[in-house]
Design a protein around this motif. Structure first.
Motif, PDB file in Angstrom:
ATOM      1  N   GLN A 204       0.851  -1.195   0.000  1.00 25.46           N
ATOM      2  CA  GLN A 204       0.000   0.000   0.000  1.00 25.46           C
ATOM      3  C   GLN A 204       0.886   1.244   0.000  1.00 25.46           C
ATOM      4  N   PRO A 205       0.688   2.151  -0.931  1.00 22.48           N
ATOM      5  CA  PRO A 205       1.534   3.352  -0.971  1.00 22.48           C
ATOM      6  C   PRO A 205       1.525   4.144   0.338  1.00 22.48           C
ATOM      7  N   ALA A 206       0.363   4.316   0.962  1.00 20.51           N
ATOM      8  CA  ALA A 206       0.294   5.116   2.187  1.00 20.51           C
ATOM      9  C   ALA A 206       1.069   4.453   3.326  1.00 20.51           C
ATOM     10  N   PHE A 207       0.929   3.136   3.470  1.00 20.40           N
ATOM     11  CA  PHE A 207       1.648   2.427   4.537  1.00 20.40           C
ATOM     12  C   PHE A 207       3.152   2.482   4.282  1.00 20.40           C
ATOM     13  N   LEU A 208       3.560   2.309   3.045  1.00 18.75           N
ATOM     14  CA  LEU A 208       4.980   2.352   2.697  1.00 18.75           C
ATOM     15  C   LEU A 208       5.575   3.720   3.005  1.00 18.75           C
ATOM     16  N   VAL A 209       4.862   4.781   2.629  1.00 18.27           N
ATOM     17  CA  VAL A 209       5.367   6.138   2.876  1.00 18.27           C
ATOM     18  C   VAL A 209       5.372   6.439   4.377  1.00 18.27           C
ATOM     19  N   MET A 273       3.469  16.979   6.999  1.00 25.68           N
ATOM     20  CA  MET A 273       4.718  16.230   6.879  1.00 25.68           C
ATOM     21  C   MET A 273       5.705  16.954   5.963  1.00 25.68           C
ATOM     22  N   ALA A 274       5.197  17.595   4.922  1.00 25.21           N
ATOM     23  CA  ALA A 274       6.065  18.353   4.026  1.00 25.21           C
ATOM     24  C   ALA A 274       6.704  19.538   4.745  1.00 25.21           C
ATOM     25  N   VAL A 275       5.956  20.178   5.633  1.00 20.25           N
ATOM     26  CA  VAL A 275       6.526  21.266   6.437  1.00 20.25           C
ATOM     27  C   VAL A 275       7.620  20.715   7.350  1.00 20.25           C
ATOM     28  N   GLY A 276       7.378  19.540   7.933  1.00 24.17           N
ATOM     29  CA  GLY A 276       8.409  18.913   8.752  1.00 24.17           C
ATOM     30  C   GLY A 276       9.676  18.644   7.961  1.00 24.17           C
ATOM     31  N   LEU A 277       9.509  18.208   6.732  1.00 21.56           N
ATOM     32  CA  LEU A 277      10.659  17.969   5.862  1.00 21.56           C
ATOM     33  C   LEU A 277      11.399  19.278   5.572  1.00 21.56           C
ATOM     34  N   ALA A 278      10.638  20.352   5.321  1.00 20.04           N
ATOM     35  CA  ALA A 278      11.252  21.653   5.067  1.00 20.04           C
ATOM     36  C   ALA A 278      12.036  22.145   6.293  1.00 20.04           C
ATOM     37  N   LEU A 279      11.512  21.871   7.483  1.00 17.98           N
ATOM     38  CA  LEU A 279      12.229  22.254   8.704  1.00 17.98           C
ATOM     39  C   LEU A 279      13.532  21.465   8.843  1.00 17.98           C
ATOM     40  N   ASN A 280      13.528  20.197   8.423  1.00 16.66           N
ATOM     41  CA  ASN A 280      14.769  19.423   8.418  1.00 16.66           C
ATOM     42  C   ASN A 280      15.806  20.046   7.482  1.00 16.66           C
ATOM     43  N   LEU A 281      15.348  20.482   6.324  1.00 16.83           N
ATOM     44  CA  LEU A 281      16.260  21.143   5.388  1.00 16.83           C
ATOM     45  C   LEU A 281      16.774  22.452   5.968  1.00 16.83           C
ATOM     46  N   GLY A 282      15.894  23.181   6.670  1.00 11.74           N
ATOM     47  CA  GLY A 282      16.326  24.410   7.329  1.00 11.74           C
ATOM     48  C   GLY A 282      17.376  24.139   8.388  1.00 11.74           C
ATOM     49  N   CYS A 283      17.184  23.065   9.129  1.00 12.92           N
ATOM     50  CA  CYS A 283      18.166  22.670  10.140  1.00 12.92           C
ATOM     51  C   CYS A 283      19.527  22.426   9.506  1.00 12.92           C
ATOM     52  N   PHE A 309       6.563  16.959  13.390  1.00  9.43           N
ATOM     53  CA  PHE A 309       5.622  17.007  12.272  1.00  9.43           C
ATOM     54  C   PHE A 309       5.672  15.720  11.447  1.00  9.43           C
ATOM     55  N   LEU A 310       6.887  15.235  11.182  1.00 12.86           N
ATOM     56  CA  LEU A 310       7.029  14.022  10.371  1.00 12.86           C
ATOM     57  C   LEU A 310       6.530  12.794  11.117  1.00 12.86           C
ATOM     58  N   PHE A 311       6.890  12.685  12.395  1.00 15.88           N
ATOM     59  CA  PHE A 311       6.556  11.481  13.145  1.00 15.88           C
ATOM     60  C   PHE A 311       5.065  11.427  13.464  1.00 15.88           C
ATOM     61  N   THR A 312       4.494  12.548  13.890  1.00 15.55           N
ATOM     62  CA  THR A 312       3.053  12.581  14.152  1.00 15.55           C
ATOM     63  C   THR A 312       2.285  12.363  12.860  1.00 15.55           C
ATOM     64  N   GLY A 313       2.757  12.975  11.773  1.00 11.10           N
ATOM     65  CA  GLY A 313       2.094  12.800  10.484  1.00 11.10           C
ATOM     66  C   GLY A 313       2.166  11.376   9.983  1.00 11.10           C
ATOM     67  N   SER A 314       3.324  10.729  10.111  1.00 11.31           N
ATOM     68  CA  SER A 314       3.451   9.352   9.641  1.00 11.31           C
ATOM     69  C   SER A 314       2.575   8.405  10.459  1.00 11.31           C
ATOM     70  N   MET A 371      14.964  11.180   0.220  1.00 13.60           N
ATOM     71  CA  MET A 371      14.152   9.973   0.047  1.00 13.60           C
ATOM     72  C   MET A 371      12.747  10.167   0.623  1.00 13.60           C
ATOM     73  N   VAL A 372      12.674  10.797   1.788  1.00 21.21           N
ATOM     74  CA  VAL A 372      11.358  11.074   2.374  1.00 21.21           C
ATOM     75  C   VAL A 372      10.584  12.043   1.487  1.00 21.21           C
ATOM     76  N   GLY A 373      11.260  13.066   0.988  1.00 22.98           N
ATOM     77  CA  GLY A 373      10.595  14.023   0.101  1.00 22.98           C
ATOM     78  C   GLY A 373      10.049  13.366  -1.149  1.00 22.98           C
ATOM     79  N   ALA A 374      10.826  12.442  -1.730  1.00 27.11           N
ATOM     80  CA  ALA A 374      10.371  11.728  -2.917  1.00 27.11           C
ATOM     81  C   ALA A 374       9.148  10.866  -2.591  1.00 27.11           C
ATOM     82  N   GLY A 375       9.158  10.238  -1.424  1.00 26.46           N
ATOM     83  CA  GLY A 375       8.012   9.423  -1.029  1.00 26.46           C
ATOM     84  C   GLY A 375       6.759  10.243  -0.847  1.00 26.46           C
ATOM     85  N   LEU A 376       6.878  11.406  -0.209  1.00 26.66           N
ATOM     86  CA  LEU A 376       5.707  12.276  -0.010  1.00 26.66           C
ATOM     87  C   LEU A 376       5.174  12.785  -1.347  1.00 26.66           C
TER      88      LEU A 376
END
Length: 389
Positions: A204-209, A273-283, A309-314, A371-376
């Protein structure tokens, strides 16, 4: 908030008290007891490795005993393992310490399911907020854990024996609180323990992501967090500065739990989750821009919020991907991926920062972030296809 959910928030806080205290002292006790210096972090590794090894057993126990009795079992293991750690520190037995922290990994794997149980204690329309609120309970552990380790360090002749005994008391308190809780009974369908295998769930795409984002997001956070004290030391900054940076990092990890669920409810899981990813890039960008105290502090705070954001979202994303009879299997699999990633990054963090340096460690962390960004992006495009058609 109902009473059961409120108690679960406190249980999460007590779990993080155990977690933070273990992380704070196990390396120091290991350094004092290890026959060779390079073995000092083996008790820390054993704790994470135990979490990975016990995820399958925890899932089966949850399916067989139900939420309450399974959580009671986990807390009993926490109490026993803390007492064994105290014996190991008192008798200066290094391998008993490693075995005890490995056993404590069962409690860690068990308590990681609190966030999933929170969704079962809330109305269907409030599951996102329930998950987020229980995550916020970790803020309690962030405050109590370091203080507990410092205040109980010298209770006995052997350092940190008092801290381990205090953690046994924390587990006993959690068991008392859990006795007042009630969880929804398992349905007849869930009791059959049928459903799809983990391999089928991963199709399932959602479970995999959800699995990808949860494990890699946690891994990046652990990779950079664990390396920060070493990097700051290499840059000539005192330990007090490192403690300050880590304190605000932990605040960033758990304080957003008070509103992350509201954001997910309003804007959707993938955008948060995308905002969480952006915050990781900011870090990473800030970490690469300098090595002063403010660079470390801001970078690690953003890293903490991005992880939340990423963990709660996932976690929220995964809730809709499995049936009731599949929940124990699915949740155990998600936790296994997380613990396996943590085990790898716990080892790699110290090795990479001491051999390759802080800069290349941050550059390398861009790969899992990408990799996370590509999955989202892939999942968002799949979800948009029916609407476009």
């Amino acid at each position: 908030m109902n009473r059961n959910l409120g108690l679960l928030v406190v249980l999460q806080g007590l779990f993080l008290t155990n977690n933070v205290t273990f992380i704070a002292i196990n390396g120091l006790v290991g350094l004092a007891l290890a026959p060779y210096g390079w073995m000092a972090t083996l008790p820390v590794m054993a704790y994470v490795l135990g979490g990975a090894l016990f995820t399958g057993l925890v899932g089966r126990t949850q399916a067989r005993l139900g939420r309450k009795r399974a959580f009671q079992t986990g807390l009993a293991v926490a109490l026993v393992s803390a007492l064994l750690c105290a014996v190991a520190a008192s008798t200066r037995t290094f391998w008993l310490l490693c075995a005890s922290t490995l056993l404590a990994g069962y409690y860690s794997a068990n308590a990681q399911l609190y966030r999933f149980a929170s969704a079962e204690l809330a109305a269907p329309g409030l599951r996102e907020k329930a998950v987020s609120l229980v995550m916020a309970g970790g803020l309690l552990g962030a405050v109590i854990g370091p203080r507990l380790a410092a205040d109980t360090r010298d209770w006995f002749a052997a350092p940190f024996v008092g801290a381990y005994l205090a953690l046994a008391g924390v587990a006993a308190l959690a068991m008392l609180l859990l006795s007042f809780m009630q969880f929804p009974p398992a349905t007849a369908q869930a009791a059959k323990r049928g459903g799809r295998s983990v391999a089928q769930l991963l199709r399932q795409p959602a479970f995999l992501v959800a699995a990808l984002a949860g494990s890699l997001g946690y891994g990046v956070m652990n990779l950079l967090m664990a390396a920060t004290p070493l990097a700051m030391q290499q840059c000539g900054l005192p330990f007090g500065d490192a403690a300050f940076v880590l304190q605000w990092h932990v605040v960033g990890m758990f304080a957003p739990g008070f509103f992350t669920g509201h954001l997910i409810k309003r804007f959707g899981t993938l955008p948060v989750m995308a905002v969480g990813l952006a915050l990781n890039l900011g870090c990473i960008a800030i970490a690469l821009s300098g090595v002063e105290l403010q660079h470390f502090g801001v970078a690690l705070f953003l890293l903490g919020v991005g992880w939340n954001f990423l963990f709660t979202g996932s976690t929220t994303l995964s809730l809709s991907t499995y049936a009731p009879e599949e929940k124990d299997r699915a949740q155990a699999a998600l936790n296994f991926f997380i613990f396996a990633t943590l085990a790898c990054t716990s080892f790699a963090s110290g090795v990479l920062v001491t051999t390759q340096g802080w800069t290349w460690l941050n550059v390398g962390s861009l790969l899992p972030v990408a990799m996370v960004g590509a999955g989202l992006a892939w999942l968002a495009l799949r979800n948009a296809r029916p609407a476009t058609a």
